[in-house]
Design a protein around this motif. Structure first.
Motif, PDB file in Angstrom:
ATOM      1  N   GLY A 172       0.812  -1.213   0.000  1.00  0.00           N
ATOM      2  CA  GLY A 172       0.000   0.000   0.000  1.00  0.00           C
ATOM      3  C   GLY A 172       0.845   1.263   0.000  1.00  0.00           C
ATOM      4  N   ALA A 185      -3.210   5.573  -0.212  1.00  0.00           N
ATOM      5  CA  ALA A 185      -4.127   4.463   0.020  1.00  0.00           C
ATOM      6  C   ALA A 185      -4.295   4.203   1.513  1.00  0.00           C
ATOM      7  CB  ALA A 185      -3.624   3.206  -0.687  1.00  0.00           C
ATOM      8  N   TRP A 222      -7.730   4.265   3.622  1.00  0.00           N
ATOM      9  CA  TRP A 222      -8.112   3.123   4.471  1.00  0.00           C
ATOM     10  C   TRP A 222      -8.448   3.582   5.887  1.00  0.00           C
ATOM     11  CZ3 TRP A 222      -5.130   0.648   8.501  1.00  0.00           C
ATOM     12  CH2 TRP A 222      -5.697  -0.545   8.958  1.00  0.00           C
TER      13      TRP A 222
END
Length: 515
Positions: free
Chosen positions: A68, A72, A76
């Motif tokens: 990741g 990102a 999240w």
């Protein structure tokens, strides 16, 4: 202000340049820039808060290993905050030398040999929160219950046989009420499962008929379920004590039970014992030598045994090492009463935030905002949570008193200055309220929202601030003075005999050698 914005822009450019690297490295860099660990130590007084930062770094490292990116990871985190109530808190430190008092949420992921879960009464656990949760009729993000795998456990909604709008509205309202009861109970059951599974070998679940109110309270469904399982496994049966009659009063309120704490080991024999002590003190001293009378000889042997036992207890002191990191308030406690500090370290107790501490925090924040542009840069809302819970007239009086003081008309060099420095191998962290320039150098000032002037032990705090600023600014410590300003009375106390660096080293090193 312009120079501060330029420096801030440079700091942001430097931090953004790390965004292409490891997520955990970037977080550590930001943590150092924001002095988060210092803030935790100042507010917590221990290393307990550090575990939450470590937990966050663990999550970042896991996300990083899965490939990741920073953007990102931020997305999240937003999803976790909206859909799951945020990330799980760091697991508590499991200790065997103290009784730990935690919420069930904080106890997740940990286990103890013995766990006690009190308050299993209706309205307490499960709670009586009747707020209407979202359901699929009110929010399209939820899947209709009939399409879910657990549909059999959820309320059923139907408009079958309904022909009027008023009847439909009533059906929707009743469905919402059933959802409240069902979903709330499911959540409470999950929470109860977490609570009872924290125990490795022994579990104590309790309730009472009266709690602390004037009306009796029934044991909750959770209590009966746990008791049923315990009975089936050969455990104790539920007492058949009948519920109180209607109109009955709480016996603990009607006839309150009083007791002396700590418990007197002699109990009713205390008066006779005290009388014997008076009698012994009035008698002539007796040397513990030999006696021909067997009874007197036995008394001498008993007395000698008690003296030896007392000496052994005095010599068998428990050693409590100093933590590797201390806040300035802990340093003050070290100077004031090392024994009491050792007891607090060995038996830490949770401390709630009262109105006085909230008022002090809000006042310090208000003073900081008199000399910084933090509110206009980021908006006032990020500070609201630190304000007192209610309108506080005394806080307004503090503001007026400070505005009439000598410091309001002077511009400080710095405000709210965090620092960390090592003294005798121990890391000391603190935060200086304000630093003012003087004709001979600098003066560090600590705002006190109480009117009672502090003693010599509190001056250790000023000595530490004075030393820290001398190191931060690269000046000789003799050019730095320090003062307590008591805001309610407009009194400024400038001690002239503050400890220097060698004296602070001697203070900490002496305690370490003693421990």
């Amino acid at each position: 202000g312009y120079q501060r914005l330029v420096r801030f822009a440079g700091d942001l450019r430097r931090l953004r340049s790390r965004a292409g690297g490891a997520i955990s490295d970037l977080i550590s860099e930001i943590e150092n820039y924001l002095t988060l660990e210092s803030e935790i130590t100042l507010r917590d007084g221990s290393q307990a808060g550090r575990r939450h930062l470590d937990r966050f770094l663990d999550e970042a490292a896991k996300f990083e290993r899965s490939g990741g990116t920073v953007s990102a990871f931020l997305d999240w985190l937003d999803v976790a905050a909206d859909a799951e109530g945020g990330l799980k808190a760091g697991a508590p430190e499991i200790r065997s030398d103290v009784v730990q008092i935690l919420t069930i949420h904080m106890a997740k992921g940990a286990e103890w040999d013995l766990v006690a879960v009190p308050g299993l009464a209706e309205g307490t656990f499960p709670g009586n929160n009747t707020s209407d949760p979202d359901n699929w009729l009110k929010n399209e993000k939820h899947i209709p219950f009939a399409l879910r795998g657990d549909a059999a456990e959820l309320p059923v909604f139907s408009l079958h046989g309904i022909s009027k709008n008023s009847e439909a509205a009533k059906a929707i309202k009743e469905f919402g009420s059933r959802c409240v009861e069902n979903i709330k109970m499911r959540e409470e059951m999950r929470l109860a499962y977490v609570a009872v599974t924290r125990a490795k070998s022994h579990l104590i679940c309790t309730t009472s008929r009266w709690r602390n109110g004037s009306k009796s309270v029934e044991p909750s469904e959770i209590f009966y379920l746990i008791a049923e399982v315990a009975s089936a496994l050969g455990g104790p049966m539920i007492s058949d004590t009948p519920a109180p009659d209607d109109g009955a009063e709480n016996p603990t309120l009607e006839n309150p039970i009083t007791a002396i704490w700590p418990v007197d080991p002699l109990g009713e024999r205390r008066s006779a014992f005290d009388a014997a002590i008076v009698y012994v003190n009035k008698s002539a001293a007796h040397s513990l030598g030999q006696a021909n009378d067997p009874e007197i000889a036995s008394w001498i042997d008993d007395a000698q045994a008690l003296i030896n036992e007392n000496k052994q207890r005095a010599n068998n002191q428990i050693q409590v090492p100093l933590p590797p990191r201390l806040s300035t308030s802990t340093l003050v406690a070290l100077h004031s009463d090392p024994q009491e500090l050792a007891l607090n370290i060995r038996r830490p107790m949770p401390r709630g935030q009262d109105q006085y501490s909230r008022r002090g925090t809000a006042f310090h924040l208000w003073v900081e905002r008199q000399f910084t542009n933090a509110a206009t840069l980021f908006g006032d809302e990020y500070l609201d949570y630190l304000d007192p819970l209610d309108d506080d007239s005394q806080l307004e009086d503090l503001k007026k008193a400070w505005l009439s003081s000598e410091f309001a008309a002077r511009t400080p060099v710095r405000v709210e200055v965090p620092f960390e420095t090592t003294i005798a191998g121990v890391l000391i962290r603190g935060r200086i309220d304000a630093v003012y320039a003087t004709p001979t150098g600098f003066e560090v000032v600590d705002w006190k929202t109480g009117s009672v002037q502090l003693g010599q032990s509190a001056a250790v705090q000023l000595a530490m601030y004075r030393l820290a600023w001398a190191k931060l600014s690269g000046v000789d410590i003799s050019t730095v003075s320090a003062a307590f300003h008591y805001v309610p009375t407009s009194v400024t106390d400038r001690p002239s005999d503050l400890l220097d660096e060698s004296a602070l080293i001697a203070l900490i090193a002496g305690i370490q050698e003693a421990s």
